[in-house]
Design a protein around this motif. Structure first.
Motif, mmCIF file in Angstrom:
data_model
loop_
_atom_site.group_PDB
_atom_site.id
_atom_site.type_symbol
_atom_site.label_atom_id
_atom_site.label_comp_id
_atom_site.label_asym_id
_atom_site.label_seq_id
_atom_site.Cartn_x
_atom_site.Cartn_y
_atom_site.Cartn_z
ATOM 1 N N LEU A 82 -2.398 24.800 1.618
ATOM 2 C CA LEU A 82 -2.271 23.354 1.823
ATOM 3 C C LEU A 82 -3.630 22.715 2.101
ATOM 4 C CD1 LEU A 82 -0.457 20.834 2.231
ATOM 5 C CD2 LEU A 82 -0.338 21.490 4.647
ATOM 6 N N LEU A 83 -4.419 23.356 2.951
ATOM 7 C CA LEU A 83 -5.752 22.824 3.247
ATOM 8 C C LEU A 83 -6.614 22.762 1.992
ATOM 9 C CD1 LEU A 83 -6.556 24.578 6.644
ATOM 10 C CD2 LEU A 83 -6.154 22.139 6.259
ATOM 11 N N LEU A 84 -6.557 23.806 1.179
ATOM 12 C CA LEU A 84 -7.340 23.825 -0.056
ATOM 13 C C LEU A 84 -6.892 22.710 -1.001
ATOM 14 C CD1 LEU A 84 -9.480 25.119 -1.848
ATOM 15 C CD2 LEU A 84 -7.710 26.687 -2.681
ATOM 16 N N ALA A 100 -11.875 15.819 -2.789
ATOM 17 C CA ALA A 100 -13.157 16.040 -3.455
ATOM 18 C C ALA A 100 -13.126 15.517 -4.879
ATOM 19 C CB ALA A 100 -13.497 17.527 -3.450
ATOM 20 N N GLY A 101 -11.934 15.519 -5.491
ATOM 21 C CA GLY A 101 -11.794 15.054 -6.870
ATOM 22 C C GLY A 101 -11.790 13.548 -7.003
#
Length: 141
Positions: free
Chosen positions: A130-132, A139-140
């Motif tokens: 979930l964090l990723l 970031a995208g």
């Protein structure tokens, strides 16, 4: 975030009377690292792949395995499982499971209904995934 949106379902279960051979086979066939132990549909324990690894002789599966080595496969789940595991209700929030991971030395939290029947499981890997996902989505942008 509600745990019902994060937890893995359906859960894989076994009985406290099952042998380690049964659970070892589950771990070999699946990518799961935890099996919930139920008795009369109620959660009574958790057994992890690490529990199995520690309980089985290192010679199991090798040509050199003796009868004593193979006998470790006949131990019962109840002998090695974590009894009365820490769990959360289905309406719990993400922060609740994070707190439990920080308060206890555990790698999964079973999610149960009002009758203490397992309905899902959340692992530390679920939290990391979930964090990723959240990091990558920010970031995208």
């Amino acid at each position: 975030m509600k745990l019902s949106n994060l937890m893995s379902t359906p859960v894989v279960t076994c009985s406290p009377d099952d042998t380690l051979r049964v659970v070892n086979d589950i771990f070999k066939r699946t990518q799961f690292h935890h099996v919930l132990v139920v008795e009369q549909s109620l959660l009574v324990g958790v057994v992890s792949d690490r529990d199995i690894f520690k309980a089985l002789s290192p010679n199991v599966g090798k040509a050199s395995a003796s009868k004593a080595d193979l006998a470790t496969l006949n131990k019962r789940v109840s002998q090695i499982m974590t009894h009365s595991p820490v769990c959360l209700p289905v309406h719990a929030q993400l922060i609740d499971v994070v707190k439990l991971f920080n308060e206890h030395i555990i790698t999964c939290v079973p999610i149960v209904n009002e009758q203490r029947q397992p309905v899902g499981i959340v692992t530390w890997r679920d939290i990391m995934r979930l964090l990723l996902e959240r990091y990558q989505s920010k970031a995208g942008k």
